[in-house]
Design an enzyme around this catalytic site. Structure first.
Site, PDB file in Angstrom:
ATOM      1  CE1 TYR A 283      16.705  92.479   6.797  1.00 34.92           C
ATOM      2  CE2 TYR A 283      16.931  92.611   9.187  1.00 34.92           C
ATOM      3  CZ  TYR A 283      16.709  93.228   7.970  1.00 34.92           C
ATOM      4  OH  TYR A 283      16.518  94.591   7.915  1.00 34.92           O
TER       5      TYR A 283
ATOM      6  CE  LYS B 226      19.507  94.472   5.771  1.00 39.75           C
ATOM      7  NZ  LYS B 226      19.649  95.423   4.629  1.00 39.75           N
TER       8      LYS B 226
ATOM      9  CG  ASN C 129      16.252 100.750   0.162  1.00 36.80           C
ATOM     10  OD1 ASN C 129      16.122 100.739   1.381  1.00 36.80           O
ATOM     11  ND2 ASN C 129      15.230 100.556  -0.667  1.00 36.80           N
TER      12      ASN C 129
ATOM     13  CG  ASP D  59      17.359  89.925 -10.102  1.00 33.83           C
ATOM     14  OD1 ASP D  59      17.783  90.191  -8.951  1.00 33.83           O
ATOM     15  OD2 ASP D  59      17.149  88.758 -10.493  1.00 33.83           O
ATOM     16  CB  VAL D  60      20.202  94.371  -7.028  1.00 35.70           C
ATOM     17  CG1 VAL D  60      19.471  95.670  -7.352  1.00 35.70           C
ATOM     18  CG2 VAL D  60      19.576  93.667  -5.829  1.00 35.70           C
TER      19      VAL D  60
END
Length: 247
Positions: free
Chosen positions: A152, A156, A84, A57-58
């Site tokens: 999102y 980004k 990613n 789990d990043v």
């Protein structure tokens, strides 16, 4: 290339799986990371049988520390992080987006990317020979938004800042950092593109997609440059998608 070692996050599907298989085919040693073990094992079965599978789990600092500790223990060094792992989140008007939904996207797309980059940076700085490469998965939403995508899009845009800071801070240690901004690669996450998605003028319209293998080849090109060279930003997208002129 057989001595090159890469960590790929989000390796259980989509772009992450495609990149992992492309690198494996070129002789890279791989560490496959993602939340669920079975999709990671499926990636390994599809073409990376010697890969280390490390469910991670990043968004959890301890889990990320364990990921890079296992990489160092198994392979002794790290040459590439393909950063990613990420999520779109549900398309939601600004005024209706809940705090929990906002945090879920920010925690995965931004905090998770930072934690993995930090772990890779530490290992690359401390290893001998020193150095390595980090490739962040941005998005064309790092440049222009889609409707109802504020979480999102914000993350980004922030990944671009992460990329630039890593590039600067990595210079003394031979750590290169670049970013790939991807538009409409055909994966499970983008299935809706061929059916119809909301456009800037409110219409619902289908959009062209491209083979995700084209993205994987681009990442491999970035990854296999010598550390004295860097593709700082690359944009790869379906040629006819409404990006240039969006809105």
């Amino acid at each position: 290339m057989s001595q090159q070692v890469a960590v790929v996050t989000g390796a259980g599907s989509g772009v992450g799986r495609a990149v992992a298989l492309e690198l494996a085919g070129a002789g890279w040693q791989l560490v496959l990371a993602g939340r669920r073990s079975e999709p990671l094992r499926e990636t390994a079965r599809l073409g990376a049988p010697s890969a280390a599978v490390v469910p991670t789990d990043v968004t959890d600092p301890a889990a990320v520390d364990a990921l890079f500790a296992e990489t160092a223990e198994r392979f002794g060094r790290l040459d590439l992080l393909f950063n990613n792992a990420g999520t779109f989140g549900a398309p939601t008007p600004v005024e209706e987006l809940g705090h929990a939904e906002w945090r879920a996207v920010v925690d995965l797309n931004l905090t998770g990317a930072f934690l993995c980059a930090q772990g890779a940076f530490r290992q690359m700085k401390g290893q001998r020979p020193q150095g390595g490469r980090i490739i962040n998965n941005g998005s064309i939403s790092a440049h222009v938004p889609r409707p109802h995508s504020i979480a999102y899009t914000a993350t980004k845009h922030a990944v671009t800042g992460l990329t630039r800071s890593l590039s600067l801070d990595g210079r003394p240690y031979r750590i290169a950092c670049g970013q790939i901004d991807i538009g409409n690669a055909a994966t499970d996450m983008t299935e809706a593109m061929s059916v119809g998605v909301r456009q800037a003028d409110g219409r619902i319209a289908a959009e062209p997609t491209m083979d995700v293998a084209d993205v994987a080849r681009t990442v491999r090109q970035m990854a296999e440059l010598p550390l004295e060279a860097n593709i700082q930003f690359a944009t790869v997208l379906a040629t006819a998608m409404p990006y240039i002129g969006r809105g």
